[in-house]
Scaffold this active site. Structure first.
Site, PDB file in Angstrom:
ATOM      1  CE  LYS A 166      -3.938  -2.237   0.443  1.00 30.68           C
ATOM      2  NZ  LYS A 166      -4.948  -2.269  -0.604  1.00 30.68           N
ATOM      3  CG  ASP A 195      -4.089  -0.929  -3.805  1.00 27.43           C
ATOM      4  OD1 ASP A 195      -4.644   0.076  -4.275  1.00 27.43           O
ATOM      5  OD2 ASP A 195      -4.721  -1.892  -3.325  1.00 27.43           O
ATOM      6  CD  GLU A 221      -5.137  -2.715  -6.858  1.00 27.59           C
ATOM      7  OE1 GLU A 221      -6.221  -3.009  -6.300  1.00 27.59           O
ATOM      8  OE2 GLU A 221      -4.132  -3.450  -6.792  1.00 27.59           O
ATOM      9  CD  GLU A 247     -10.186  -2.943  -4.300  1.00 31.89           C
ATOM     10  OE1 GLU A 247     -10.557  -3.034  -3.105  1.00 31.89           O
ATOM     11  OE2 GLU A 247      -9.065  -2.511  -4.627  1.00 31.89           O
ATOM     12  CG  HIS A 297      -9.384  -6.844  -6.254  1.00 36.38           C
ATOM     13  ND1 HIS A 297     -10.316  -7.079  -5.279  1.00 36.38           N
ATOM     14  CD2 HIS A 297      -8.440  -6.053  -5.686  1.00 36.38           C
ATOM     15  CE1 HIS A 297      -9.973  -6.437  -4.176  1.00 36.38           C
ATOM     16  NE2 HIS A 297      -8.832  -5.808  -4.400  1.00 36.38           N
TER      17      HIS A 297
END
Length: 379
Positions: A166, A195, A221, A247, A297
């Site tokens: 992340k 992400d 992402e 997602e 995902h």
């Protein structure tokens, strides 16, 4: 073969560890499980999950509206069933709660269809390969750099070769320092994905991604709010770093809007969110038609069948703490060996739920749910 009875329950499972990304604080995983009984010996099981909001609504939609339409249907006619149910709900919304409910039903339909054929699901869907790559994924923005490095070292020792972390810390160079630390651990050959969970505005994303390009990410992402397509196209053109989305998208039309605007390099449909396997296959075909790969995902237990079936699927994602075993929904841990997973060879999808464990966390229809907000307020 005819469907004779539909059983559906919703559950709210407490997570062993609470997670926080750049936008979300997650304490529970919600689960909708559908069981389709037939006039033969086979039973099909399907499910969908949420980050902690909506399972009770999907359950109500299934029980009150969709289940009666299923009785008497032949589950081998998955396209007929899907179109009837989706159009029945279309006026209420072509995605969101509608497709969460439809996904659980559709996965159960495909489970029955594969069982009727005596085939594992991945072979029924196309059988492009025997096993697929798995990448290590975790909601780890709250970890210190040292803790993050320790986590990745453990994943590397377990045989993983690809990792997603992340990003979205307050300062761009804080993100860069963490990403460089991970790159040092996994080396030049390791695959690194980032992400942002829709954290940034377009100006922020332009700055951040240019800075983070230093670590050579395979993709970034969800850098922007998923509802905004044109900014994704501008970001992709300006940075040269591959952008992954999907997602939060709910059907093939939403994915096509991204594709036709040149706003995505990699599509990430979530089989639990797009309406199940029937719709996932159409999204994968969209990608194949214009040369865009699919990176499913989450939903590892079904995604492994989809990725093994489809030639343009890249890999599957194991979100630590959020696969079915990790949050207590099944008793069988995923069998991942050296960063690869092989789908079950039994007819159907092969997933068996821990019913007695789930029962402890049953969502009672109409009952108020005690919880904290899922999404963190904007700074």
């Amino acid at each position: 073969m005819k469907i004779t009875r539909v059983i559906c329950h919703a559950y709210r499972m407490p997570l062993k560890t609470h997670f926080a990304s750049s936008r979300v604080k997650m304490t529970h995983r919600e689960l909708v499980v559908v069981e389709l009984q037939t006039d033969g010996s086979e039973t099909g099981v399907g499910w969908s999950t949420t980050a902690g909001v909506g399972a009770a609504a999907a359950h109500a939609l299934i029980i009150g509206y969709l289940a009666p339409m299923l009785v008497g249907s032949d589950p081998r006619n998955n396209e007929r069933i899907w179109q009837q149910l989706w159009m029945e709900c279309h006026a209420a919304g072509p995605g969101g709660i509608t497709t969460l409910a439809l996904s659980a039903i559709d996965i159960a339909v495909w489970d029955l269809k594969a069982k009727a054929a005596g085939e594992p699901l991945y072979r029924m869907l196309g059988g492009a390969r025997q096993s697929v790559d798995v990448y290590a994924s975790a909601i780890n923005l709250g970890l210190s750099t040292a803790e993050l490095v320790t986590q990745v070292r453990h994943q590397l020792a377990d045989g993983y070769k690809a990792f997603k972390i992340k990003v979205g810390r307050p300062g761009p160079y804080d993100d860069l320092e963490r990403c460089r630390a991970v790159r040092d651990v996994i080396g030049d050959e390791g695959i690194l994905m980032l992400d942002a969970n829709q954290k940034w505005s377009l100006p922020e994303a332009l700055q951040r991604i240019r800075i983070l390009s230093d670590v050579g990410p395979l993709f970034v992402e969800e850098p922007l709010l998923s509802d905004t397509i044109d900014p994704h196209a501008k970001l992709r053109a300006a940075t040269g770093v591959p952008i992954a989305v999907g997602e939060q998208l709910c059907n093939r039309f939403e994915f096509w809007n991204y594709c036709r605007e040149g706003a995505a390099d990699i599509l990430q449909p979530d089989v639990w969110k797009v309406g199940g396997i029937t719709e996932f296959l159409k999204i994968a075909a969209l990608g194949a038609a214009i040369g865009i790969p699919i990176s499913p995902h989450g939903a590892m237990e079904i995604s492994v069948h989809l990725a093994a079936a489809l030639p343009n699927a890249m890999h599957v994602e194991n979100i630590f703490g959020l696969n079915l075993f990790d949050f207590g929904a099944t008793r069988q841990a995923p069998d991942i060996v050296k960063g690869r997973i092989t789908p079950s060879d039994t007819p159907g999808h092969g997933v068996v739920f821990a019913r007695e464990a789930l029962t402890e966390h049953l969502l009672v229809p109409g009952e108020e749910i005690e919880r904290s907000p899922l999404y963190l307020p904007l700074a």
